[in-house]
Structures are given as structure tokens and as C-alpha cells.
Design a protein around this motif. Structure first.
Motif, short mmCIF file in Angstrom:
data_model
loop_
_atom_site.label_atom_id
_atom_site.label_comp_id
_atom_site.label_asym_id
_atom_site.label_seq_id
_atom_site.Cartn_x
_atom_site.Cartn_y
_atom_site.Cartn_z
N ILE A 1 0.82 -1.21 0.00
CA ILE A 1 0.00 0.00 0.00
C ILE A 1 0.86 1.27 0.00
O ILE A 1 0.46 2.29 -0.54
N HIS A 2 2.06 1.19 0.60
CA HIS A 2 2.98 2.32 0.56
C HIS A 2 4.10 2.02 -0.43
O HIS A 2 4.65 0.92 -0.43
N LYS A 3 4.43 3.00 -1.25
CA LYS A 3 5.49 2.82 -2.25
C LYS A 3 6.77 3.47 -1.76
O LYS A 3 6.76 4.57 -1.20
N TYR A 4 7.88 2.78 -2.01
CA TYR A 4 9.20 3.27 -1.63
C TYR A 4 9.78 4.10 -2.79
O TYR A 4 9.30 4.03 -3.92
N PRO A 5 10.82 4.90 -2.50
CA PRO A 5 11.33 5.82 -3.53
C PRO A 5 11.67 5.17 -4.86
O PRO A 5 11.36 5.74 -5.92
#
Length: 355
Positions: A126-130
Motif C-alpha cells: 500500500i505504501h510505495k518506496y522511492p
């Protein structure tokens, strides 16, 4: 890198929820934690271990892509049950029932020889990393370039299918590995079909044409929709477009950490309802975007989940009136610490294509 960060986050969640082991089965979650992008095979995660379990077709590739990770080749002599017996701590195993059919779940449970319990794997992504954001941003840029390439072809006489074919080729030529889903091109009254498949119907002057497509770049997706007027159209069609444009812009500008998905949906839905089209907005405002074109969170009237930095979502309100046509405008937006970053850049203001 995002894989190590995601693995660390997964193990932290497992510790908090007293989960001894997770078996990942869907291609997106397997790729998110280990470099395995295939419907076949499994990834077993425990508090201290990570194993990739595949048949002989994928062993060499997985070993090459995952240095330092144990890759176990499943055979008649080394079955999934054998591997789990050797490495599974305790007698509980969690997998995602939402990505498996009932029969597949039963078959997996039989192979595992331990009771399976459900755990939603989509929460992993659900959260995207750089490094993931960079790829999604590039996927969006590829889609923008592809649409610009085919704009001269959007003319009366070309079929919906031919236009879709040209667009899909333009995605590949711009650097995409493929389109993110089956391209939607609908025109005239067929615009009332939100996910209508392109047909041999020819585009005609005086109609709206809606194009919904996405690009895949290094496994990450973009998703964009634009609606164009082929020459001068009726006041009714123009009013539909203006309503969707205002609602979509309001929702985009409302993106920020803390706003609940249902509240963001309501920004667009209330705007459309106030203009008298509430009965014709028939789907959620949008969805998460990443390795899969539809991920959590769902921007639905029922979802009270707040947006958080690192999420990437679509904003795609629409109006669909049977017998008349439809309008949808969609963009990809990254939730930042203070608001939202627009990833898709193609013009969305009203445009009458000269015919």
C-alpha cells in the motif's frame, strides 16, 4: 531498496500480530518481497528466514536475481510439504485467501499439511518506496508520450479497435513493456460503458471518445483516462464533460495525508450529484496503483481508511448515460507529506479535435 524495506516491515507486522510464517502466493506480493514475478511458486517468510520455492523452470533465474536467498526447487522428491516441514516454525501458516480460488486454497492447504489462515497480502504494497515511485512516475510519462503520439489518429473513420492497437504499440515504442490492462476505447453512445472493449465501430464527428489505458515499466503500472470531442458536440455532452472536469479537479486538489478515502470520494461524488448526474456516477472514485493496476486503498464511499504519504492513487470520476454517452477523466497522484503530486501530465481541459 524497497524489497528489503518491505521485508523488514512485513516481519515487524508479523511480530506485532504473532504470526509465525507467511506464504506469499500472488505474483505481485512475491515480486515485492523477492524477485519472483510469476504465477507459479511461493515465497515463505518467517521471523528470520526467507525462502523462494519454485519448480525447475524458475530455479536458475531466481538464484540469479536473489543472491544470498535460499531458492528451493520443488520436485516429486522435495514437495512444498517437505519444505514447510523443514522450515516452518510451529503449526500455523498464513496466506492470502483473497487471491486464491476456494479450490486453490483447499489444494494449497492439503499440500501444506498445516491449517492455513487468511492474511491480506495487498497491505504489503500500500505504501510505495522511492525506487518504486521512480518507476511508476516513468510508467506515467510513457503513457503521456504514447497518447501524444496517437493524437493525430483520433479522427472520424478510424475504428475503436484500430486506435487501441496504435496506442498499445505506442506504449511499447515509448519504453513500456506492455499496457497495464486491456485498453478501453469507446465512442458515441458506447461511451456509457465504463470498461467497454474496443470494437470495429468507427469514430464519428459530433461524438465523444474516451480512452482508458496504462503503461507498464519494470513491472509497475500507470493508469490514465482522457475524453475528447470529435468536432462540435451537443450541449448535453459538453455539460457532462464540464461536470466531470470540475469534480476531478476538486478531488485532485483535495488529496492530502489524513483525508479518508470515503471523504475524497465524496468530494467528486457530491460535485457530480449537485450538477444532477449523481445516478450516473456508477463506480468508486479510484484505487491504489503499483505492481498491480488495482491495489489498496479503494477510494470508495465505504472505505474510512485515511490516505498516507507514499500511497499512489487514481482519481477517476465519470458520468455514463445510456443512449447518450459517457465521460471519464483519470490521473495518477502520489500522496506526499503535504498534499498530492500529479504523475500523469496529459492535458485534461476540454478539447474539440478539429475534424
Amino acid at each position: 531498496m524497497s524489497r528489503q524495506q518491505r521485508l523488514t516491515a512485513l516481519r515487524q507486522q508479523m511480530a506485532e500480530q504473532h504470526i509465525p510464517a507467511v506464504l506469499l502466493t500472488d505474483r505481485f506480493s512475491k515480486y515485492a518481497v523477492a524477485d519472483l514475478y510469476s504465477a507459479s511458486g511461493y515465497v515463505l517468510v518467517t521471523a528470520t528466514g526467507l525462502w523462494i520455492l519454485v519448480d525447475g523452470r524458475y530455479s536458475a533465474e531466481c538464484q540469479q536475481n536473489n543472491p544470498g536467498v535460499d531458492v528451493l526447487t520443488l520436485t516429486a522428491q522435495q514437495t512444498l510439504a517437505d519444505c514447510l516441514t523443514r522450515y516452518l516454525p510451529g503449526d500455523r501458516l498464513y496466506a492470502d485467501a483473497s487471491v486464491l480460488s476456494h479450490l486453490a486454497w483447499q489444494a494449497l492447504e492439503k499440500q501444506c499439511k498445516v491449517p492455513l489462515q487468511h492474511r491480506d497480502a495487498s497491505a504489503l504494497r500500500i505504501h510505495k518506496y522511492p525506487d518504486e515511485i521512480v518507476k511508476i512516475r516513468q510508467a506515467a510519462a510513457i503513457a503521456d508520450h504514447a497518447l501524444k503520439t496517437v493524437m493525430p489518429l483520433i479522427q472520424p473513420g478510424i475504428s475503436e479497435k484500430a486506435l487501441a492497437d496504435h496506442l498499445e504499440m505506442a506504449v511499447r515504442q515509448a519504453g513500456g513493456s506492455k499496457t497495464a490492462f486491456d485498453t478501453v476505447v469507446v465512442s458515441g453512445p458506447r461511451g456509457a460503458l465504463p470498461h467497454g472493449r474496443p470494437t470495429e465501430k468507427k469514430l464519428m464527428a459530433g461524438e465523444l471518445v474516451t480512452i482508458d489505458f496504462g503503461a507498464v515499466y519494470q513491472h509497475y503500472c500507470s493508469d490514465m483516462t482522457r475524453t475528447f470531442a470529435l468536432g462540435e458536440v451537443s450541449p448535453a455532452l459538453k455539460a457532462m464533460y464540464d461536470t466531470v472536469f470540475i469534480a476531478q479537479q476538486a478531488a485532485r486538489e483535495a488529496v492530502r495525508p489524513g483525508i479518508r478515502c470515503q471523504e475524497l470520494d465524496a468530494v467528486a461524488r457530491d460535485s457530480i450529484s449537485a450538477a444532477g448526474y449523481g445516478d450516473y456516477f456508477s463506480h468508486n472514485l479510484g484505487h491504489g496503483l503499483g505492481l498491480d493496476v488495482h491495489e489498496a486503498p479503494a477510494l470508495s464511499p465505504q472505505n474510512a481508511q485515511p490516505l498516507e504519504p507514499g500511497m499512489i492513487i487514481t482519481i477517476e470520476p465519470g458520468i455514463y448515460i445510456p443512449g447518450l454517452g459517457g465521460v471519464r477523466i483519470e490521473d495518477d497522484v502520489r500522496v506526499t507529506e503535504t498534499g498530492g503530486e500529479l504523475l500523469t501530465q496529459s492535458p485534461r481541459r476540454w478539447e474539440e479535435i478539429v475534424v
